[in-house]
Design an enzyme around this catalytic site. Sequence first.
Site, PDB file in Angstrom:
ATOM      1  N   GLU A 132       4.759   3.905 -14.292  1.00 52.68           N
ATOM      2  CA  GLU A 132       3.876   3.497 -13.193  1.00 52.68           C
ATOM      3  C   GLU A 132       4.730   2.991 -12.039  1.00 52.68           C
ATOM      4  O   GLU A 132       5.564   2.093 -12.201  1.00 52.68           O
ATOM      5  CB  GLU A 132       2.864   2.421 -13.627  1.00 52.68           C
ATOM      6  CG  GLU A 132       1.946   2.061 -12.456  1.00 52.68           C
ATOM      7  CD  GLU A 132       0.686   1.294 -12.832  1.00 52.68           C
ATOM      8  OE1 GLU A 132       0.236   1.363 -13.997  1.00 52.68           O
ATOM      9  OE2 GLU A 132       0.154   0.624 -11.923  1.00 52.68           O
ATOM     10  N   ASP A 154       1.756   2.136  -0.895  1.00 54.81           N
ATOM     11  CA  ASP A 154       1.736   1.568   0.459  1.00 54.81           C
ATOM     12  C   ASP A 154       1.372   2.663   1.453  1.00 54.81           C
ATOM     13  O   ASP A 154       2.005   3.726   1.482  1.00 54.81           O
ATOM     14  CB  ASP A 154       3.107   0.977   0.799  1.00 54.81           C
ATOM     15  CG  ASP A 154       3.372  -0.301   0.015  1.00 54.81           C
ATOM     16  OD1 ASP A 154       2.408  -1.033  -0.296  1.00 54.81           O
ATOM     17  OD2 ASP A 154       4.549  -0.570  -0.301  1.00 54.81           O
ATOM     18  N   THR A 192      -7.900  -1.380  -9.798  1.00 55.86           N
ATOM     19  CA  THR A 192      -6.783  -2.293  -9.512  1.00 55.86           C
ATOM     20  C   THR A 192      -7.161  -3.253  -8.386  1.00 55.86           C
ATOM     21  O   THR A 192      -8.188  -3.099  -7.734  1.00 55.86           O
ATOM     22  CB  THR A 192      -5.543  -1.479  -9.082  1.00 55.86           C
ATOM     23  OG1 THR A 192      -5.846  -0.849  -7.828  1.00 55.86           O
ATOM     24  CG2 THR A 192      -5.177  -0.433 -10.110  1.00 55.86           C
ATOM     25  N   TYR A 222      -5.873  -3.487  -5.477  1.00 54.23           N
ATOM     26  CA  TYR A 222      -5.973  -2.795  -4.189  1.00 54.23           C
ATOM     27  C   TYR A 222      -7.221  -1.943  -4.112  1.00 54.23           C
ATOM     28  O   TYR A 222      -7.786  -1.774  -3.033  1.00 54.23           O
ATOM     29  CB  TYR A 222      -4.699  -1.991  -3.893  1.00 54.23           C
ATOM     30  CG  TYR A 222      -3.722  -2.849  -3.155  1.00 54.23           C
ATOM     31  CD1 TYR A 222      -2.910  -3.747  -3.838  1.00 54.23           C
ATOM     32  CD2 TYR A 222      -3.651  -2.832  -1.759  1.00 54.23           C
ATOM     33  CE1 TYR A 222      -2.045  -4.586  -3.163  1.00 54.23           C
ATOM     34  CE2 TYR A 222      -2.795  -3.668  -1.078  1.00 54.23           C
ATOM     35  CZ  TYR A 222      -1.987  -4.543  -1.781  1.00 54.23           C
ATOM     36  OH  TYR A 222      -1.146  -5.385  -1.098  1.00 54.23           O
TER      37      TYR A 222
END
Length: 233
Positions: A66, A140, A211, A213
């Site tokens: 990951e 990102d 998650t 995010y």
Amino acid sequence: MSDQPVTERRNFYGRVHGKTLRASQKQYLAEDLGKLRLRGVTVEENPARAPLDVVGLFRERPLWLEVGFGGGEHLVHMAARYPEVEIVGCEPFVNGVAMLLGKIRAAGVENLRIHPGDVRDLFDVLPDGVVAKCFLNYPDPWPKARHHRRRFVTPGYLGALARVMRPGAEFRVATDIPDYVRQTLEEVPPAGFDLVARHGAGEAWDDWISTRYEHKALREGRQPHYLTFRRKV
Ligand SMILES: C[S@@+](CC[C@H](N)C(=O)[O-])C[C@H]1O[C@@H](n2cnc3c(N)ncnc32)[C@H](O)[C@@H]1O
């Protein structure tokens, strides 16, 4: 070398430190990271960049990876769900590493190893074709056009990933950024992968766990996209 998370000399544009760590998190880093950190990945420990002994390290079990695990919820969930595999998580953000260590204590999983740094350090020292599955969750986004070359889905990262992935291995990408979907669909196939599935909100993988995010994206009104690729045989 110290068991503190490390950063490497190569350009890394993300955050490495966030808000002050809680006392418990400092304790996890001090007591647990040394046991769970993958050795021989950093330049300091392995200046010759000799390949890791993957078979010995991972007990001949399938190796999953990951990239950028953030707070570690998906990583721990996968480790608990698939005790027969070994999962390595890479994350340079110290606060994320500390959060993961807390979750590992709570879950009691034993098939998970950490590189508290840039995934490219690991790419340097993994032999060809050893990764059986890779997760890239909410990478990102680098929204400004002049920063798109910093995205993971660019030839430098993808070429290295393709080399270490086993033929037929699955590569999953989750993102909430439409332009990241565009770039992923453009850049991943030429690196040696076939697109096998593309889903939207409410249609994640069967074993998915949302998650931090993803929660943030949903709160802010952005929709998830789930892309599945397979390394060409
Ligand atoms: C937007 S966050 C998403 C975190 C988590 N996957 C989630 O879904 O909540 C992206 C993470 O990728 C990490 N990251 C960025 N570049 C990386 C690299 N080269 N190697 C490993 N992790 C990286 C960042 O530190 C950050 O924690």
